[in-house]
Write a protein that holds these residues in place. Structure first.
Motif, short mmCIF file in Angstrom:
data_model
loop_
_atom_site.label_atom_id
_atom_site.label_comp_id
_atom_site.label_asym_id
_atom_site.label_seq_id
_atom_site.Cartn_x
_atom_site.Cartn_y
_atom_site.Cartn_z
N TYR A 76 7.99 16.45 13.55
CA TYR A 76 8.02 15.99 12.17
C TYR A 76 9.35 16.22 11.47
N ARG A 77 10.22 17.05 12.03
CA ARG A 77 11.60 17.11 11.51
C ARG A 77 12.26 15.75 11.65
N ARG A 78 12.07 15.11 12.79
CA ARG A 78 12.63 13.77 13.01
C ARG A 78 11.92 12.73 12.16
N VAL A 79 10.59 12.81 12.08
CA VAL A 79 9.82 11.83 11.33
C VAL A 79 10.22 11.81 9.86
N TRP A 80 10.50 12.97 9.29
CA TRP A 80 10.82 13.06 7.87
C TRP A 80 12.31 12.95 7.56
N ALA A 81 13.17 12.78 8.57
CA ALA A 81 14.62 12.82 8.36
C ALA A 81 15.10 11.79 7.34
N GLU A 82 14.63 10.55 7.44
CA GLU A 82 15.10 9.51 6.52
C GLU A 82 14.59 9.76 5.10
N PHE A 83 13.38 10.26 4.98
CA PHE A 83 12.88 10.60 3.64
C PHE A 83 13.70 11.71 3.04
N GLU A 276 10.03 10.39 -8.57
CA GLU A 276 10.54 9.03 -8.44
C GLU A 276 10.94 8.75 -7.00
N ALA A 277 11.53 9.74 -6.32
CA ALA A 277 11.95 9.54 -4.94
C ALA A 277 10.76 9.26 -4.03
N PHE A 278 9.64 9.93 -4.26
CA PHE A 278 8.45 9.66 -3.46
C PHE A 278 7.97 8.23 -3.66
N PHE A 279 7.92 7.79 -4.90
CA PHE A 279 7.30 6.50 -5.19
C PHE A 279 8.21 5.30 -4.95
N ASN A 280 9.54 5.54 -4.81
CA ASN A 280 10.40 4.40 -4.51
C ASN A 280 11.02 4.47 -3.11
N PHE A 281 10.47 5.37 -2.27
CA PHE A 281 10.98 5.47 -0.91
C PHE A 281 10.71 4.17 -0.14
N PRO A 282 11.74 3.57 0.47
CA PRO A 282 11.55 2.33 1.25
C PRO A 282 11.03 2.64 2.65
N TRP A 283 9.73 2.46 2.87
CA TRP A 283 9.09 2.85 4.12
C TRP A 283 9.49 1.98 5.32
N GLU A 284 9.62 0.68 5.11
CA GLU A 284 9.81 -0.26 6.22
C GLU A 284 10.98 0.16 7.12
N GLY A 285 10.71 0.19 8.42
CA GLY A 285 11.76 0.46 9.39
C GLY A 285 12.10 1.92 9.59
N ALA A 287 11.19 6.12 10.50
CA ALA A 287 10.35 6.89 11.43
C ALA A 287 9.05 7.31 10.76
N LEU A 288 9.08 7.53 9.44
CA LEU A 288 7.87 7.89 8.71
C LEU A 288 6.86 6.75 8.77
N TYR A 289 7.35 5.53 8.57
CA TYR A 289 6.49 4.35 8.64
C TYR A 289 5.90 4.19 10.04
N PRO A 297 -6.76 4.75 7.65
CA PRO A 297 -6.03 3.49 7.70
C PRO A 297 -4.53 3.70 7.88
N PRO A 298 -3.81 2.66 8.39
CA PRO A 298 -2.36 2.78 8.52
C PRO A 298 -1.73 2.84 7.13
N VAL A 299 -0.90 3.85 6.88
CA VAL A 299 -0.35 4.03 5.54
C VAL A 299 1.10 3.59 5.49
N SER A 300 1.53 3.18 4.29
CA SER A 300 2.89 2.65 4.15
C SER A 300 3.47 2.88 2.77
N LYS A 301 2.87 3.82 2.01
CA LYS A 301 3.42 4.12 0.69
C LYS A 301 2.79 5.40 0.16
N PHE A 302 3.39 5.93 -0.91
CA PHE A 302 2.81 7.04 -1.65
C PHE A 302 2.16 6.51 -2.92
N ILE A 303 0.99 7.05 -3.24
CA ILE A 303 0.33 6.68 -4.49
C ILE A 303 0.18 7.93 -5.35
N PRO A 304 0.14 7.77 -6.69
CA PRO A 304 -0.03 8.92 -7.58
C PRO A 304 -1.45 9.46 -7.53
#
Length: 328
Positions: A76-83, A276-285, A287-289, A297-304
């Motif tokens: 998960y160090r790698r998975v979270w690197a881009e975030f 703001e960083a959580f909610f505007n993170f661009p998931w597409e492409g 490692a987190l995505y 379900p397959p997830v692709s965003k953060f919700i409040p």
């Protein structure tokens, strides 16, 4: 003392480092509900308020982020690197990934002021909120706002165990005492719905993490294990465990999944940038995505989210099990 209460008391002892570095000292009496005496909850949202005295705020140059220790931290160090890079740009701070090995270590780190941003697993969230000043505000969800996971009780495909009642006399592997799906809910369920008392009607082990429980059942180290199925599904997709090696004998209604948030005493301006960083993170492409598309379900965003609303079912299970959020 019930077995569940004893296990949570043990978890509290493991968190004994809480007293090392207080984050705030409540100089005056204030409403706090079940929160530790160092915190206030004047707005009734069940989480610690931002301190009113500027000297009690923290504004670190380096933010420390930790993801719940449900699986191999190195993965998960790698998975979270881009975030983490995204969070650094959004806040103007350096961000360090902290690979925690246990729920206890993660909560202790936040309470001691060494952890600022985190994802806590479902069952650990109430302790993090009440003892460490954690303020959850986000959760992963699908494009259609679906979220959550199920607790499933798994056995090896060749096991003679077919029903929950068949666990009598068997070795059941829980993950950790603070885990909702890995201990608190299934031990309550076995006792209240199936009449099976831990230590009397079945033997127990603690694997430490959900992925350890999954591989342990697949390797026949344990007769059965309650797990968060989102972890299991991701392991299937990574070919860590063959999908046909396991069977499920029980599946719960959905629970909320990992909660993301901050420690309560971060400077409000910094908290706003992190949100703001959580909610505007661009998931597409990213490692987190790629990793969390494997979830169900397959997830692709953060919700409040709010702790008061989304964690009510977890607090209700804790109350029914006699669990109190006592901080040592």
């Amino acid at each position: 003392m019930t077995e569940t209460t004893r296990r949570l008391a043990l978890a509290g002892l493991l968190l004994g480092g809480f007293a090392l570095t207080p984050l705030t000292a409540a100089a005056q009496d204030c409403p706090r509900g079940t929160l530790d005496a160092r915190f206030c909850d004047r707005d009734g949202d069940l989480v610690a308020d931002v301190p009113t005295e500027p000297r009690q705020l923290t504004d670190p140059r380096t933010l420390v982020f930790a993801y719940t220790p449900v699986e191999d931290p190195a993965v998960y160090r790698r998975v979270w690197a881009e975030f983490i890079d995204h969070l650094a740009k959004a806040t103007g701070r350096q961000v360090q990934f902290f690979p925690v090995q246990s729920n206890a270590a993660q909560i202790e780190a936040m309470r001691a002021g060494r952890l600022h941003v985190a994802g806590f697993n479902t069952g650990a969230v109430p302790l993090a909120v009440n003892c460490a000043g954690f303020v959850p505000f986000a959760m992963m969800a699908s494009r259609d706002n679906e979220f959550g996971y199920h607790m499933q009780v798994i056995v090896h495909r060749d096991s003679p165990i077919q029903r929950m009642e068949d666990l009598r006399g068997r070795l059941v592997a829980f993950s950790s005492p603070t885990s909702n799906s890995g201990y608190k809910y299934p031990s309550w369920l076995l006792r209240e719905q199936f009449g099976l008392q831990e230590g009397r009607d079945y033997r127990t082990a603690f694997s430490g993490r959900h992925d350890n429980s999954v591989t342990g059942v697949a390797n026949k180290d344990y007769d059965a294990a309650p797990i968060a199925d989102s972890v299991m599904f991701r392991m299937f997709e990574r070919n860590v465990v063959p999908r046909d090696a396991l069977r499920s004998i029980y599946k719960s209604d959905p629970f909320p999944t990992t909660a993301y948030g901050v420690v309560h005493n971060l400077h409000p301006d910094l908290q706003a940038k992190i949100r703001e960083a959580f909610f505007n993170f661009p998931w597409e492409g990213t490692a987190l995505y790629a990793e969390f598309q494997r979830s169900q379900p397959p997830v692709s965003k953060f919700i409040p989210i709010t702790y008061k609303e989304y964690w009510k079912v977890i607090r209700d299970v804790d109350t029914a099990s006699g669990v109190s959020y006592t901080c040592r």
